[in-house]
Scaffold this motif. Structure first.
Motif: not given
Length: 466
Positions: A64-83, A146-153
């Motif tokens: 939840p922290i990563f998706f709120a504050s980091c994944v906007g850049c750190h995801q496939a196709g993002g400007i971050g060097p890794f996801g 426990e894996p979840r699928d309800d998170l999004a950047p």
């Protein structure tokens, strides 16, 4: 990047986070979250069968922290060097992520923001609870949970109700000489479409080919104002444009072109910025009669970019009226020294070469203002930059820290606005000090417009009290 002229009426930029640092119920950068603080205590996921308290997990506490504050850049196709949006990648980069957030180098927020040197709006910095959660997860062995699928950047930022201006599709060529070795500065005139004076209250920029875009400016020019040699600005621009009739635009190493006297620069964009919003009630006047000039700094140091084309867009939101007009100046005495017989230079072979200068507000009475407010600062150096500090000096008194960048990052150039603007008088001064690493330089480093040269700039958003 930028050219200084005396007291340009320029736009303030109020930057919103570029990589999704909005507050979130699950954790984020703008406030303590129940998830983050609980996870740091190691009790959000229950106990293991042995009776020991379980540590935080990726999916329940860290994601939840990563998706709120980091994944906007750190995801496939993002400007971050890794996801950081999958457990496998997050586990691989867990130690690096923990170290970066603890050092507060990520999410990018370069100014010191602990109250010791100014306090700023819209910080991207994670809360102490969120940082502790990430560290506790690493120390616990990075359990998955426990894996979840309800998170999004957070959704990409969009500027509502904006007018879009585009450059022509353009293939830049290296034009800068020794002071811009791999660069071209090109200006393009666009029609404002305004039927009356209006006030810019926000903007955003979409670089068409980000790898080659160092900065984008939008410059207002009065075509009838006298420029160099007593010629009208319109005449100077026509002559510059005629120098390369087979290419769009004209060369402009210096605002809207050599000899042009700009009225202001209402848009200043550099890598890392998102949507820019002016403070409530404040705007920059764009006159119906203004020519709007888009300046793009193309950097072609990467040989793979040769022959590439770009079409960048500037989105501007206007208001019919505002309560107060803001002004923005771009002081850089290091760059300005190029106009002197002996330009300043940086000593080679030093890890901490410095340059410092003072900026005065003694011009305020000429604006009819007895005082003013400093609402924000925009630090800017190039790739040798390491630190930048702005100090406020009141009537010859001791310097007081106003803004401090301890780890400059060329890729994240943000405008920082104060929670409370700093009061200014005609006797106020700002001392701007830049530090560079010239360890690998065999000769003195000169100021210049190219990315491989250097600058010492602190953009200032000033609102006079008229």
């Amino acid at each position: 990047m930028l050219h200084r002229s005396p007291l340009l009426s320029l736009l303030p930029l109020l930057l919103l986070p570029a990589c999704g640092s909005e507050a979130s119920d699950d954790g984020g950068s703008t406030g303590a979250s129940s998830t983050g603080s609980t996870a740091a205590a190691g009790s959000s996921t229950g106990d293991d069968p042995t009776g020991a308290a379980a540590g935080p997990t990726y999916w329940q506490d860290v994601a939840p922290i990563f998706f709120a504050s980091c994944v906007g850049c750190h995801q496939a196709g993002g400007i971050g060097p890794f996801g950081l949006d999958s457990y496998a990648e997050a586990k691989t980069w867990a130690m690096a992520a923990a170290g970066s957030v603890e050092a507060r180098s990520m999410p990018p927020w370069l100014v010191t923001d602990d109250g010791s040197c100014g306090s700023f709006q819209d910080s991207r910095a994670l809360t102490p609870e969120a940082i502790a959660t990430i560290r506790a997860w690493v120390d616990a062995g990075t359990p998955e949970g426990e894996p979840r699928d309800d998170l999004a950047p957070p959704a990409p930022e969009l500027l509502a109700d904006a007018v879009t201006y585009k450059t022509p599709t353009f293939a830049p060529e290296i034009q800068g000489g020794d002071l811009a070795e791999f660069d071209e500065y090109r200006c393009f005139r666009v029609d404002t479409g305004l039927s009356a004076d209006r006030f810019l209250t926000g903007y955003s920029v979409e670089p068409g080919t980000p790898a080659m875009i160092h900065h984008v400016l939008a410059i207002t020019v009065d075509p009838d104002e006298k420029g160099q040699g007593g010629l009208k600005n319109s005449e100077i621009i026509a002559a510059l444009d005629a120098e390369s009739p087979d290419r769009d635009g004209w060369p402009c190493f210096g605002a809207a072109g050599d000899g042009v006297n700009p009225r202001g620069i209402p848009v200043s964009w550099a890598p890392g910025q998102g949507v820019s919003e002016l403070p409530p009630g404040v705007g920059y006047r764009v006159k119906q009669s203004d020519w709007l000039i888009l300046q793009v700094h193309y950097n072609l140091v990467d040989p793979a970019l040769k022959g590439s084309q770009d079409q960048s867009a500037v989105h501007i939101r206007y208001a019919d009226s505002v309560e107060r007009e803001g002004y923005f100046d771009l002081p850089d005495d290091f760059l300005s020294s190029l106009a002197t017989p002996m330009p300043a230079q940086l000593t080679p072979g030093l890890p901490d070469a410095t340059y410092s200068f003072d900026y005065s507000f003694d011009y305020l009475p000429f604006l009819g203002a007895k005082s003013a407010e400093l609402h924000g600062v925009f630090p800017h150096m190039h790739q040798r930059g390491r630190k930048l500090k702005v100090e406020l000096i009141e009537d010859g008194g001791a310097p007081q820290c106003a803004a401090d960048v301890q780890a400059w990052d060329f890729g994240w150039q943000l405008y920082y606005f104060y929670d409370q603007p700093l009061p200014l008088t005609p006797k106020s001064k700002l001392r701007i000090t830049c530090e560079y690493d010239t360890s690998d330089a065999a000769s003195p480093v000169l100021p210049g417009w190219g990315t491989q040269n250097e600058m010492c700039l602190a953009g200032l958003f000033v609102v006079p009290n008229l």
